[in-house]
Design a protein around this motif. Structure first.
Motif, PDB file in Angstrom:
ATOM      1  N   ILE A  60       0.837  -1.202   0.000  1.00  0.00           N
ATOM      2  CA  ILE A  60       0.000   0.000   0.000  1.00  0.00           C
ATOM      3  C   ILE A  60       0.877   1.259   0.000  1.00  0.00           C
ATOM      4  O   ILE A  60       0.650   2.193  -0.767  1.00  0.00           O
ATOM      5  N   GLN A  61       1.914   1.266   0.824  1.00  0.00           N
ATOM      6  CA  GLN A  61       2.787   2.446   0.887  1.00  0.00           C
ATOM      7  C   GLN A  61       3.503   2.675  -0.440  1.00  0.00           C
ATOM      8  O   GLN A  61       3.663   3.814  -0.887  1.00  0.00           O
ATOM      9  N   GLY A  62       3.899   1.589  -1.093  1.00  0.00           N
ATOM     10  CA  GLY A  62       4.568   1.714  -2.395  1.00  0.00           C
ATOM     11  C   GLY A  62       3.621   2.244  -3.455  1.00  0.00           C
ATOM     12  O   GLY A  62       3.990   3.109  -4.256  1.00  0.00           O
ATOM     13  N   ALA A  63       2.388   1.743  -3.463  1.00  0.00           N
ATOM     14  CA  ALA A  63       1.411   2.185  -4.462  1.00  0.00           C
ATOM     15  C   ALA A  63       1.100   3.661  -4.287  1.00  0.00           C
ATOM     16  O   ALA A  63       1.020   4.415  -5.262  1.00  0.00           O
ATOM     17  N   VAL A  64       0.937   4.089  -3.040  1.00  0.00           N
ATOM     18  CA  VAL A  64       0.622   5.494  -2.785  1.00  0.00           C
ATOM     19  C   VAL A  64       1.759   6.377  -3.304  1.00  0.00           C
ATOM     20  O   VAL A  64       1.532   7.412  -3.939  1.00  0.00           O
ATOM     21  N   THR A  65       2.987   5.949  -3.097  1.00  0.00           N
ATOM     22  CA  THR A  65       4.131   6.748  -3.536  1.00  0.00           C
ATOM     23  C   THR A  65       4.189   6.828  -5.059  1.00  0.00           C
ATOM     24  O   THR A  65       4.474   7.885  -5.626  1.00  0.00           O
ATOM     25  N   VAL A 101       7.788  12.230   0.156  1.00  0.00           N
ATOM     26  CA  VAL A 101       6.624  11.561   0.752  1.00  0.00           C
ATOM     27  C   VAL A 101       6.758  11.519   2.274  1.00  0.00           C
ATOM     28  O   VAL A 101       7.874  11.505   2.802  1.00  0.00           O
ATOM     29  N   PRO A 102       5.625  11.488   2.964  1.00  0.00           N
ATOM     30  CA  PRO A 102       5.659  11.334   4.424  1.00  0.00           C
ATOM     31  C   PRO A 102       5.565   9.855   4.786  1.00  0.00           C
ATOM     32  O   PRO A 102       5.513   9.003   3.899  1.00  0.00           O
ATOM     33  N   MET A 103       5.521   9.536   6.080  1.00  0.00           N
ATOM     34  CA  MET A 103       5.141   8.192   6.501  1.00  0.00           C
ATOM     35  C   MET A 103       3.697   7.981   6.036  1.00  0.00           C
ATOM     36  O   MET A 103       2.891   8.911   6.092  1.00  0.00           O
ATOM     37  N   ILE A 104       3.373   6.808   5.574  1.00  0.00           N
ATOM     38  CA  ILE A 104       2.032   6.570   5.018  1.00  0.00           C
ATOM     39  C   ILE A 104       1.264   5.644   5.962  1.00  0.00           C
ATOM     40  O   ILE A 104       1.654   4.501   6.196  1.00  0.00           O
ATOM     41  N   GLU A 105       0.196   6.195   6.514  1.00  0.00           N
ATOM     42  CA  GLU A 105      -0.598   5.479   7.524  1.00  0.00           C
ATOM     43  C   GLU A 105      -1.491   4.446   6.835  1.00  0.00           C
ATOM     44  O   GLU A 105      -2.251   4.781   5.938  1.00  0.00           O
ATOM     45  N   MET A 108      -3.410   1.986  -5.561  1.00  0.00           N
ATOM     46  CA  MET A 108      -2.875   2.875  -6.602  1.00  0.00           C
ATOM     47  C   MET A 108      -3.999   3.733  -7.168  1.00  0.00           C
ATOM     48  O   MET A 108      -3.760   4.817  -7.681  1.00  0.00           O
ATOM     49  N   ILE A 109      -5.222   3.219  -7.088  1.00  0.00           N
ATOM     50  CA  ILE A 109      -6.331   3.786  -7.866  1.00  0.00           C
ATOM     51  C   ILE A 109      -6.799   5.177  -7.403  1.00  0.00           C
ATOM     52  O   ILE A 109      -7.000   6.054  -8.234  1.00  0.00           O
ATOM     53  N   PRO A 110      -6.957   5.424  -6.092  1.00  0.00           N
ATOM     54  CA  PRO A 110      -7.497   6.738  -5.696  1.00  0.00           C
ATOM     55  C   PRO A 110      -6.477   7.862  -5.572  1.00  0.00           C
ATOM     56  O   PRO A 110      -6.865   9.009  -5.362  1.00  0.00           O
ATOM     57  N   VAL A 111      -5.173   7.563  -5.663  1.00  0.00           N
ATOM     58  CA  VAL A 111      -4.160   8.556  -5.248  1.00  0.00           C
ATOM     59  C   VAL A 111      -4.225   9.851  -6.062  1.00  0.00           C
ATOM     60  O   VAL A 111      -4.138  10.950  -5.502  1.00  0.00           O
ATOM     61  N   LEU A 112      -4.376   9.724  -7.382  1.00  0.00           N
ATOM     62  CA  LEU A 112      -4.332  10.919  -8.233  1.00  0.00           C
ATOM     63  C   LEU A 112      -5.420  11.902  -7.811  1.00  0.00           C
ATOM     64  O   LEU A 112      -5.177  13.107  -7.668  1.00  0.00           O
ATOM     65  N   ALA A 113      -6.626  11.377  -7.602  1.00  0.00           N
ATOM     66  CA  ALA A 113      -7.743  12.248  -7.218  1.00  0.00           C
ATOM     67  C   ALA A 113      -7.578  12.755  -5.787  1.00  0.00           C
ATOM     68  O   ALA A 113      -7.871  13.924  -5.501  1.00  0.00           O
ATOM     69  N   ALA A 114      -7.109  11.899  -4.882  1.00  0.00           N
ATOM     70  CA  ALA A 114      -6.950  12.336  -3.485  1.00  0.00           C
ATOM     71  C   ALA A 114      -6.010  13.537  -3.421  1.00  0.00           C
ATOM     72  O   ALA A 114      -6.290  14.525  -2.723  1.00  0.00           O
ATOM     73  N   LEU A 134      16.745   5.904  -5.247  1.00  0.00           N
ATOM     74  CA  LEU A 134      15.339   5.693  -5.607  1.00  0.00           C
ATOM     75  C   LEU A 134      14.899   4.286  -5.240  1.00  0.00           C
ATOM     76  O   LEU A 134      15.628   3.319  -5.441  1.00  0.00           O
ATOM     77  N   CYS A 135      13.707   4.203  -4.676  1.00  0.00           N
ATOM     78  CA  CYS A 135      13.060   2.921  -4.418  1.00  0.00           C
ATOM     79  C   CYS A 135      11.651   3.067  -4.959  1.00  0.00           C
ATOM     80  O   CYS A 135      11.004   4.084  -4.723  1.00  0.00           O
ATOM     81  N   ARG A 136      11.185   2.090  -5.714  1.00  0.00           N
ATOM     82  CA  ARG A 136       9.851   2.213  -6.301  1.00  0.00           C
ATOM     83  C   ARG A 136       8.836   1.284  -5.631  1.00  0.00           C
ATOM     84  O   ARG A 136       7.658   1.371  -5.913  1.00  0.00           O
ATOM     85  N   CYS A 137       9.311   0.390  -4.772  1.00  0.00           N
ATOM     86  CA  CYS A 137       8.391  -0.598  -4.188  1.00  0.00           C
ATOM     87  C   CYS A 137       7.819  -0.173  -2.844  1.00  0.00           C
ATOM     88  O   CYS A 137       6.656  -0.415  -2.563  1.00  0.00           O
ATOM     89  N   THR A 138       8.642   0.400  -1.974  1.00  0.00           N
ATOM     90  CA  THR A 138       8.268   0.492  -0.562  1.00  0.00           C
ATOM     91  C   THR A 138       7.603   1.800  -0.160  1.00  0.00           C
ATOM     92  O   THR A 138       6.999   1.867   0.904  1.00  0.00           O
ATOM     93  N   GLY A 139       7.760   2.847  -0.954  1.00  0.00           N
ATOM     94  CA  GLY A 139       7.276   4.153  -0.498  1.00  0.00           C
ATOM     95  C   GLY A 139       8.150   4.723   0.621  1.00  0.00           C
ATOM     96  O   GLY A 139       7.765   5.684   1.282  1.00  0.00           O
ATOM     97  N   TYR A 140       9.327   4.122   0.831  1.00  0.00           N
ATOM     98  CA  TYR A 140      10.374   4.579   1.758  1.00  0.00           C
ATOM     99  C   TYR A 140      10.014   4.436   3.243  1.00  0.00           C
ATOM    100  O   TYR A 140      10.883   4.498   4.104  1.00  0.00           O
ATOM    101  N   ASP A 141       8.733   4.278   3.556  1.00  0.00           N
ATOM    102  CA  ASP A 141       8.282   4.258   4.954  1.00  0.00           C
ATOM    103  C   ASP A 141       9.099   3.271   5.790  1.00  0.00           C
ATOM    104  O   ASP A 141       9.724   3.634   6.800  1.00  0.00           O
ATOM    105  N   LYS A 142       9.122   2.021   5.336  1.00  0.00           N
ATOM    106  CA  LYS A 142       9.783   0.984   6.135  1.00  0.00           C
ATOM    107  C   LYS A 142      11.307   1.102   6.063  1.00  0.00           C
ATOM    108  O   LYS A 142      12.007   0.687   6.984  1.00  0.00           O
TER     109      LYS A 142
END
Lengths: 748, 155
Positions: free
Chosen positions: A644-649, A683-687, A710-716, B130-138
């Motif tokens: 989820i965190q990766g998709a949001v990023t 990016v911040p920490m993603i809850e 991945m789907i809602p991020v653009l609109a959010a 760059l990392c494309r999988c994790t979103g860097y959080d972890k």
């Protein structure tokens, strides 16, 4: 207390140790003796006729071992009925996008191969490129493929061929009475939204290694989301029977849908066959950006009618995707099952076109076409909420689809945890409090993913020390090895370290489709569950014999087979395993499970983005981000959060910075400095708020995980930027330049 | 010419315009060092040169002469993982694993000079990876945890 002992735990990935030590093998790491190096000659034009292609001079260069062009491709020769649109790997007679491969060379070194490319003479006659999908749809537009006819779904007149067109696919779907629905509305809103072309951004460039043997068999190491699909692609190209092509899996350095297409493997295999030597090919980053299969640009017009109370009465969408130069896929296939699904909309229509242009072909990127569609729809709902002076989350809760609702494609929605996710998000935001401060804003958006299912097999081989090998034919791009091993450990009462996951090659592994569409763990879990039951049944009947009981009397618990009601009479899993390997033993236990035909489990994701906009520079900062998603059951919460965190990023990159910049169809920003992707500072920490409303399908109540977030991020993000600035952006990306321009216009 | 990789001297006969990355991967077999872009923009090929994090794709082999290079293969000692490696495993900071060696080595050089960093300092420090999988959080959490573990170890 969880009812499970291994499933549901935050366990480290089984492949993590090999990856922190650098031992993990990726395709570019494969070394074979006497390896040649392959390079590709690419077209500088986005649309041109090849008048002459002469490789003789290059052939004469010392150290050049093989050169191939379209006329050397056995698959092209054999299939004379092949159309232009089926020749992406090596251009024949005509190039239809810039950087399309024209020839490939294998040489003793990379330098010699590159020098040879310079010596290949190609005379092009440039044609006017078609770059705008709206222009490409006009009857007067030049045709990209002379032999391409629109594939209309559903086709009112099957078999009728009108005339060639640049519209590759046209998919229509309707429900209810659209006109009547709009009449019931108190307010009707219509807008057009646009998104840009973006790349998957996997960090590992494409690479492949191939070797041919004297029997005419070719072995290929390649990073593919589907071993068997890669085998098919290579076999067709080489015109070989599939059992003469062996594909060996390697680690995959990021894929996101982009490693279904194999740009190098077929070329590499042919060069290996022609040179009689093993060949390695690697793409540069420039080549990766210019010649893989990124996500398409979109132009999406949404019309929606609502009552004053905020009830949606009707909605229509016309979706145009810029497919690029080859009709790789139909986005309509995805929009039909994913758009307008999360709300109760009694009357609707969807009209989706894939339109060809002279640009790099588009294909699958994490929920193909669906983040774009949701950017339009969820921006649209945000506007409606504001006009109605309703809380955007409340508007969505009010219209949320529930179990039993009919989806646009006619399917009935099974149990989903949408309301639960919306409420969890509402509660979280309440706790967090309202966002205050200048130039700050919060955006809400939701996403629906119908899900997909593959056809899979699984073998479980019981070793004579009581450990097991799980043998699969599906590559791991999401942590699937770990999640699936957890299910095996749970079912067989073993610790995780007694389960070894083996991803076999196309000669040893059971069939598997591909790791795509968030289907891997969902589909595989059922196949693997069945294989575990098979193992238990086989071991149980061996246990029955040893215990002098009937197999029906045997039960299995905590690693022990015992006679029901008699705890004295038991035998361990390990003891039976040991006995199977002894002389006169009962032979090894090999469990087998397969899956075909399981319906998917629709999954919804609810997002909230908090942003701050610098009104001097236009820079958007993501201050906080939260996702509530019903995953059914999180087999491994670490993996679920990571997905989820990766998709949001990725979505944040799409919303704010990533873009293909073209000139005459040639991409201009081909380094990772110019094609900017999010770094750790963006990016911040993603809850992640995990919601677990079990699905009624498959095992363990699982749902799909990787695509939905991945789907809602653009609109959010766009909704948050609106909330911060009062400016509604209907086109992405929201670069500082674009945002600043919007703010300046607002202040005029 | 001689370079020292992971504590051992290697005599190499590479042309001076070869990059350190090419020599490490193809001459010496340290394939844990990855190439993601070849232009110094992704950080996948990060190694330590005399303790400093560098993009091996931007270092000519002649510049590495006589220097001590550490690759990901040289980070664990006598079979014991470096605290950063362990933290990456425990926190779920590893997904596809392609960027992982570079990120870990960048973090190592950073923590050596700043043992008690804040979250934003960590984010700045790894902004070139760059990392494309994790979103860097972890990844950020793993580095914080490794720093804290090392801090406890000192007390």
């Amino acid at each position: 207390m969880s009812k499970y002992s291994v499933v549901g735990r935050r366990l480290p990935r089984v492949d993590a140790l090999s990856k922190v030590t650098g031992e993990a093998v990726f395709s570019g790491d494969i070394a074979l003796p006497h390896l040649l190096h392959g390079k590709v000659l690419r077209s500088p034009y986005s649309h041109a006729v090849i008048r002459r292609l002469d490789v003789r001079k290059a052939q004469g260069l010392d150290g050049v071992m093989a050169i191939i062009t379209a006329s050397d491709v056995p698959g092209y020769k054999k299939r004379s009925e092949l159309t232009f649109s089926e020749l992406p790997h090596l251009a024949k007679d005509k190039v239809v996008y810039a950087e399309q491969p024209v020839a490939a060379v294998a040489a003793l070194s990379k330098e010699i191969a590159e020098k040879a490319l310079d010596l290949i003479r190609v005379d092009y006659e440039a044609l006017p490129p078609v770059l705008d999908p709206l222009e490409a749809m006009e009857p007067t537009s030049p045709l990209i493929h002379q032999d391409l006819y629109t594939n209309i779904i559903p086709n009112p007149e099957p078999g009728k061929k009108d005339r060639p067109s640049n519209i590759a696919y046209h998919v229509k779907i309707n429900k209810g009475d659209l006109e009547a629905g709009f009449k019931e509305a108190d307010m009707i809103l219509e807008n057009t939204y646009r998104t840009q072309k973006v790349h998957h951004g996997f960090i590992e460039p494409f690479a492949a290694v191939a070797a041919a043997d004297a029997n005419g068999k070719v072995t290929v190491w390649t990073q593919s989301q589907g071993l068997f699909i890669a085998r098919q692609m290579i076999a067709q190209f080489l015109d070989l029977p599939r059992n003469r092509v062996k594909v060996i899996p390697v680690e995959i350095g990021g894929a996101f849908g982009g490693k279904t297409y194999q740009p190098l493997a077929p070329l590499c295999a042919l060069l290996a066959m022609k040179s009689g030597r093993p060949v390695r090919m690697e793409m540069t980053r420039d080549e990766v950006l210019k010649d893989s299969r990124p996500a398409p640009e979109s132009i999406i017009t949404v019309k929606m009618g609502v009552t004053d109370q905020g009830t949606i009465t009707a909605a229509s969408a016309e979706l145009i995707y810029d497919a690029g130069a080859f009709p790789e896929m139909s986005h309509g296939m995805f929009t039909s099952s994913n758009v307008f699904c999360q709300y109760k909309i009694p009357n609707l229509s969807l009209d989706t076109k894939d339109v060809l242009t002279n640009k790099v072909p588009s294909a699958y990127y994490r929920a193909p076409g669906i983040p774009q569609a949701h950017f339009a729809i969820e921006s649209h709902l945000d506007i409606i909420a504001r006009r109605l002076k309703m809380d955007p989350l409340e508007l969505r809760i009010q219209n949320a689809a529930v179990k039993g609702d009919t989806l646009p494609n006619g399917e009935i929605l099974p149990r989903v945890g949408f309301k639960e996710s919306l409420e969890k998000m509402a509660e979280y935001l309440k706790q967090k409090g309202n966002l205050t401060g200048r130039n700050r804003g919060r955006g809400i958006a939701c996403g629906f993913w119908h899900g997909a299912v593959g056809s899979f097999g699984a073998y479980i081989q019981v070793n004579n020390n009581g450990s097991v090998n799980l043998i699969l034919g599906i590559t791991d791009i999401s942590g699937s090895r770990t999640s699936i091993a957890q299910i095996v450990a749970e079912e067989l009462g073993l610790p995780l370290n007694k389960v070894t996951v083996v991803i076999g090659d196309t000669e040893t592994a059971p069939w598997a489709t591909m790791s795509v569409g968030s289907l891997t763990v969902y589909s595989l879990s059922t196949a693997v569950y069945r294989a575990c039951q098979d193992v238990k049944a086989q071991m149980g009947s061996l246990a029955a014999k040893k215990l002098g009981a009937d197999p029906s009397e045997i039960e299995f618990s905590k690693g022990l087979f015992q006679v029901k009601g008699n705890t004295e009479k038991s035998i361990s899993f390990t003891e039976i395993a040991r006995s199977t390997a002894m002389t006169f033993g009962k032979g090894p236990v090999l469990g087998r499970g397969a899956l075909d035909g399981l319906p998917p489990a629709p999954t919804l994701s609810v997002h909230a983005a908090d942003v701050e906009v610098d009104d001097e520079t236009g820079k958007v900062r993501i201050k906080a981000y939260a996702v509530a998603q019903d995953v059914g059951l999180a087999i491994n919460p670490l993996s679920v959060e990571g997905q989820i965190q990766g998709a949001v990023t990725q979505g944040i990159g799409w919303a704010l910075m990533e873009n293909y910049i073209f000139e005459k169809g040639v991409m201009q920003n081909t380094t990772l400095l110019d094609y900017r992707m999010p770094t750790a500072t963006d990016v911040p920490m993603i809850e992640v708020l995990i919601v677990e409303v079990g699905s009624s399908r498959g095992v363990y109540g699982l749902r799909h995980v990787g695509e939905p977030p991945m789907i809602p991020v653009l609109a959010a993000v766009a909704n948050a930027v609106h909330s911060a600035t009062g400016v509604r952006f209907k086109e992405l990306p929201l670069t500082p330049e674009v945002v600043l321009k919007g703010i300046k216009q607002r202040d005029k | 010419m001689k370079i020292n990789v992971n504590g051992r001297d290697y005599k190499i006969a590479a042309k001076p315009w070869r990059t350190l990355l090419e020599v490490l991967r193809y001459e010496l077999g340290f394939t844990g060092t990855k190439e993601g872009c070849g232009t110094g923009s992704c950080g996948s090929c990060t190694v330590l040169m005399d303790g400093k994090a560098v993009n091996a794709c931007l270092v000519f082999i002649a510049e590495a002469k006589g220097k001590a290079i550490t690759t990901i293969e040289g980070l664990s000692r006598e079979g014991k993982l470096h605290p950063l490696q362990q933290a990456f495993i425990d926190e779920g900071a590893v997904q596809c694993g392609f960027c992982t060696p570079g990120v870990i080595l960048t973090a190592k050089a950073f923590l050596d000079s700043n043992p008690q960093p804040s979250e934003s300092q960590i984010r700045e420090a790894i902004a070139g990876n760059l990392c494309r999988c994790t979103g860097y959080d972890k990844i950020v959490r793993a580095i914080m945890n490794a720093a804290q573990a090392a801090d406890k170890g000192r007390v």
